[in-house]
Structures are given as C-alpha cells and as structure tokens.
Design an enzyme around this catalytic site. Structure first.
Site, PDB file in Angstrom:
ATOM      1  N   LYS A  42      -6.567 -13.172  12.555  1.00  0.00           N
ATOM      2  CA  LYS A  42      -7.037 -11.909  11.966  1.00  0.00           C
ATOM      3  C   LYS A  42      -6.035 -10.818  12.271  1.00  0.00           C
ATOM      4  CE  LYS A  42     -11.973 -12.605  12.657  1.00  0.00           C
ATOM      5  NZ  LYS A  42     -13.047 -12.278  13.590  1.00  0.00           N
ATOM      6  N   GLY A  45      -4.633  -8.776  15.860  1.00  0.00           N
ATOM      7  CA  GLY A  45      -4.053  -9.579  16.944  1.00  0.00           C
ATOM      8  C   GLY A  45      -4.852  -9.570  18.227  1.00  0.00           C
ATOM      9  N   LYS A  56     -11.712  -2.584  26.820  1.00  0.00           N
ATOM     10  CA  LYS A  56     -12.076  -1.193  27.095  1.00  0.00           C
ATOM     11  C   LYS A  56     -13.518  -0.916  26.686  1.00  0.00           C
ATOM     12  CE  LYS A  56      -8.717  -1.682  28.275  1.00  0.00           C
ATOM     13  NZ  LYS A  56      -7.433  -2.410  28.337  1.00  0.00           N
ATOM     14  N   GLY A 119       2.936 -19.021  10.012  1.00  0.00           N
ATOM     15  CA  GLY A 119       4.292 -18.846   9.498  1.00  0.00           C
ATOM     16  C   GLY A 119       5.321 -19.591  10.336  1.00  0.00           C
ATOM     17  N   GLY A 271      -1.023 -13.223  33.718  1.00  0.00           N
ATOM     18  CA  GLY A 271       0.005 -12.819  32.749  1.00  0.00           C
ATOM     19  C   GLY A 271      -0.089 -13.594  31.454  1.00  0.00           C
ATOM     20  N   HIS A 449      -8.877  25.956  32.467  1.00  0.00           N
ATOM     21  CA  HIS A 449      -9.732  25.873  33.661  1.00  0.00           C
ATOM     22  C   HIS A 449     -11.198  25.947  33.260  1.00  0.00           C
ATOM     23  CE1 HIS A 449     -11.134  26.489  37.742  1.00  0.00           C
ATOM     24  NE2 HIS A 449     -11.922  27.448  37.256  1.00  0.00           N
TER      25      HIS A 449
END
Ligand SMILES: Cc1cc2nc3c(=O)[nH]c(=O)nc-3n(C[C@H](O)[C@H](O)[C@H](O)COP(=O)(O)OP(=O)(O)OC[C@H]3O[C@@H](n4cnc5c(N)ncnc54)[C@H](O)[C@@H]3O)c2cc1C
Length: 472
Positions: A42, A45, A56, A119, A271, A449
C-alpha cells in the site's frame, strides 16, 4: 504477460510508495514530470501502515490514559480509567485508513500512475512489475529505488506473531500482553516500552549498549531512564540476550550473567535492514554495500546511470522526513537544478516516548570528541510555568554552542530537548543549528509566555551571558 498502458513511458519510475517514494513522486509531479510508482503493498509504506503513524497513535492512547488517570489532581472527577484495546486498535486503523485514502487520492490527482505489484529493476530504465494482473514492464527515463526496509531479527528469536513480535506485529495486536520484554533500547524500543508501560503492561528493556537511546545526549538519556524506572520499567543496559524458552502461556528470556525474566511476549526492536531482495536483476550496475544498502552519492545517484535511491534503502538516518528530503534532492538533480545535499549530521530526530525526546546537531559529547571547545547551558522544565500548569515538569532543554576566541558562545552546534511536547518544539532548535545561528542572534527573538518554548529562549539567553531565569 500484460503490457502497461498503451505506449506508457514515464520520466520517472519509482519502486516503492513509502515516504521516500511518494515524496519523490509528488515533488516530481509538481515539477511537471510524468511519474509512475510501483508498490507491492500500500502507498504510505512502513511509515503509514507499520511505523510512525500507528506507533504514535498508540502513544497518544497512552497519553490520554495518563491524562485521565491524573485528572483528580486538577479537581476533575474521573473514575479509574481502563483501556479497551480493541477500540484503540480500531481508532488507530481508522486514522491510518483515512491518511492512506488521502495519500492515494493526492497521488492520483497529481497525475501519478500507481502500478500494483513487485518491481524489479532490469536495467537502463526498465522496471518489471509482477502484480495481480501478471507481469508487465514499464519504462522510465529515470528509476528511483525507494523500497525501504524491514525489521531486523536476531537468532534464537523466531518471529511468530504471538510470543515473539517485531514492530510489524506489535502494531496489529488485538490484546495487550500483561508483561513484555523489549529487546533494544533505541528510539523504537523506547517508544514501545513507554507505550506498553502506560497501557498497563509490566515492561523489561534489554539493551546491549551501555545506555538507552544510543546517540542521544547523555543528560537527555538520564531523564528518560529516570522516568522509565519511576514508572516501573526494568532496564538492563550493557547486557546480551541469550535466547528464550516457551513455558506454556509465555516464555522465559535469558540474558546477561545467568539472569532471566518470564513474560507473555517479546518485542524484538534491534533496527531495520534495507529491503533489496529480488529488486535488482543481474547487471544493472547498481552497487550495494556489504550491509545491503544501495550505494548513493550525496545527490542520491547510484552507480548506474539515471538510477537513484532514497529512503531507508540507503545508508542514511532511517527517518521518514529524511526520505522526503532525499526524494527532493534526487528530483532537483535529475532536472539539472542546483540541489543542496541533505546534511545528515543536522537532521531533526524525534522520539515520542514519555517523556518525549527531540534533538538536532551535535551532542555535548560528540562536539567535544570532534575537538570543539563548547559552551553548554540547560533549562529544566521544572521552572517553566506552562510545564507546571500541565503538571508535566520532567525534562530539560540543553543547547551546545561553540566557544568563540573571546570565550563567548558562538554558533549553535546542537539542541537537545526532553519533556512535554518537545517533538513540537524542536523546530526553532533545528533552524538554529542549520542556520548556525548564535545565541546573541536568537536571544533577540521573543517566546510567547507562558509557553514550553520559553525553555529554549531562556537557554539561549543564558548562553549570551545574561540569562533571566537560567543563570549564566
Ligand atoms: C515502529 C516504527 C516507528 C517509526 N517512527 C518514526 C517516526 O516517528 N518518525 C520517522 O521519521 N520515522 C519513523 N520510523 C521510520 C520510518 O517509518 C521509515 O524511515 C520510513 O518509512 C522509510 O521510508 P521509505 O519510503 O524509505 O521505506 P518504506 O516506508 O519501508 O516504504 C517502502 C515501500 O516500498 C514497497 N516495496 C518494497 N520493495 C518493493 C518492490 N520490489 N516493488 C514494489 N514495492 C516495493 C514496500 O511495500 C513499501 O510500501 C518508524 C519506523 C517504525 C518501524
């Protein structure tokens, strides 16, 4: 064998429709190029379907739970909150699906042609597409490889989606495990540890390196480690994992010097490896490094003429926005326009665990290792009014500047933040580092502020030698 559209030839064929690929396609289309994207799953990615966005979204669920659990402190009466994870999972999927629909529609409206299938670069602009409708060939003057990455695994931990999970499986869980070991204390590992802990799981983190979040500034890591431990996360750094033995309902993970922990699930977060399996036919001329990354120059050109590569498949920081930037560099270069290569030492990094982490540029340690004389200041969020109002004061802003000959703080080398909403505050720190701004220049700008961003303003003012709340 089917053919592509009658006579279809493209200026650019992109293999992979993740952030690197779709950014290349959208930017190229904006510049008037005729673009095709070949995508086997899709568009969006890893980032949209198995990475940034769903991760998230669950971290936001954790944040909502924390807020409701702390509501009484504000005088807001709320029952003890609980999580119905099937609803959380449904909401996450809705967010992902809406974004996917939006992206697919955007690509279509820009005239980008998407081919469904896998591909393979055959050579000289020829890409074979193996898809549901058979095998086709599509031609592009340029080809951009943007095939991304997949989770790395470790021996002894076969991923079965039940006891042993990678990020792919975690993000589609239907039920929360009561206890979990996270192997790897990097960005993704810490996000999962934080999320599981806040949602009620018992969490253990095992990290081989001496600290959590390798690459982050040590003062930032200290804040994260302290917060994790306070919330009951067990952290073992500098430890190696030996294996695991299923024990009926869960598994026992052995690590370190004869230690072990029994849990319901193991999350392997060590990783990601570049995905080039079956991507290149023989003789394309594209070079691949020993670690499997496609080799590119700073303009994203591979060793083969008119073949480019961007995103996680090249050996640069594996971040969605790095893929976006690389796609733009590639398109500009193929158009013959001047392009500025991505400066990888100054990209923005955001980690969305609680407390959040955000940084750009050199840490204090890496600046000193590089032989630079530095001036450093930091402002803890404990003294920031907005953080006090939020009731979220764990954290700090730290700015590293190069010391001038007269001893004053010169160009800003690094900005490091940990605490509430710092992922939304990094913008000006990122600009400061990349513009090589000085504290004197930045000190002239106002911060609203009360706001969390005052912590950055206070820190740079202190670097000028005249701080308001932070002593110089
Ligand atoms: C849990 C998690 C959290 C993350 N959080 C963040 C974050 O907060 N911020 C951030 O910046 N990054 C984050 N990342 C990293 C980010 O997701 C990746 O850097 C980004 O997705 C890489 O983009 P890409 O386009 O290079 O590759 P991918 O997103 O992996 O996309 C590649 C695409 O190519 C397709 N493809 C592969 N081979 C072929 C082929 N031969 N033919 C056709 N199609 C093919 C794939 O199906 C895929 O759709 C996170 C990653 C994970 C796993």
């Amino acid at each position: 064998m089917v053919t592509t559209q009658e006579g279809a030839e493209f200026d650019v064929v992109v293999i992979g429709g993740g952030p690197g690929g779709y950014a290349t396609a959208l930017y190229g289309a904006s510049a008037g190029l005729k673009i095709a994207v070949v995508e086997k799953d899709k568009v969006g990615g890893t980032c949209l379907h198995r990475g940034c966005v769903p991760a998230k979204e669950f971290l936001e669920t954790a944040s909502v739970l924390r807020t409701v659990a702390g509501a009484k402190e504000f005088g807001v009466q709320a029952d003890q909150p609980a999580v119905d994870f099937s609803v959380s999972q449904g909401r996450k999927q809705k967010v992902v699906d809406q974004l996917h629909k939006g992206l697919a529609g955007l690509m279509k409206s820009r005239g980008v042609t998407t081919f469904a299938g896998t591909g393979t670069l055959l050579g000289a602009g020829r890409v074979q597409v193996d898809g549901p409708e058979g095998t086709a060939e599509t031609i592009g003057h340029h080809v951009v490889i943007a095939s991304g990455s997949v989770p790395r695994t470790i021996s002894g931990f076969d991923v079965d989606g039940e006891l042993v999970l990678t990020s792919d499986e975690v993000l589609s869980l239907e039920e929360l495990p009561a206890s979990v070991v996270v192997i790897g204390g990097g960005a993704i590992g810490c996000e999962f540890a934080s999320m599981f802990c806040d949602l009620g799981s018992q969490v253990t983190v095992l990290e081989a390196l001496p600290t959590l979040l390798p690459g982050c500034d040590e003062d930032v890591v200290r804040v994260v480690g302290r917060s994790f431990r306070k919330r009951g996360i067990a952290i073992h750094t500098g430890t190696s994992v030996h294996g695991h033995s299923p024990n009926g309902s869960g598994t026992t993970v052995s690590f370190g010097d004869g230690e072990s922990v029994s849990v319901d699930a193991v999350v392997v977060s060590v990783g990601r490896r570049p995905l080039t399996d079956g991507l290149l036919a023989d003789g394309t001329g594209v070079a691949v490094t020993e670690r499997g990354f496609v080799s590119v120059d700073p303009y994203m050109r591979t060793a083969a003429q008119n073949v480019w590569a961007v995103g996680d498949v090249v050996d640069t920081p594996q971040l969605a926005h790095v893929g976006f930037a690389e796609g733009i560099v590639a398109v500009k270069t193929m158009l013959g326009e001047p392009a500025v290569p991505v400066d990888y030492s100054r990209v923005p990094w955001c980690i969305y665990c609680h407390p959040e982490v955000a940084f750009a540029g050199l840490t204090e340690a890496t600046a000193r290792q590089a032989g630079l004389d530095v001036v450093v200041k930091q402002d803890p969020f404990g003294g920031n009014s907005r953080a006090r109002i939020l009731g979220d004061t764990d954290g700090l802003v730290k700015v590293v500047a190069e010391r001038e000959h007269d001893g004053r703080a010169g160009r800003i080398l690094g900005v490091h933040m940990v605490g509430p909403w710092v992922t939304e505050q990094l913008g000006q720190g990122y600009m400061a580092v990349n513009w090589e701004a000085t504290p004197e220049e930045l000190g002239q700008f106002l911060q609203p502020h009360p706001s969390l961003s005052e912590a950055f303003g206070e820190t740079v003012l202190a670097l000028t030698g005249r701080g308001l709340h932070v002593s110089s």
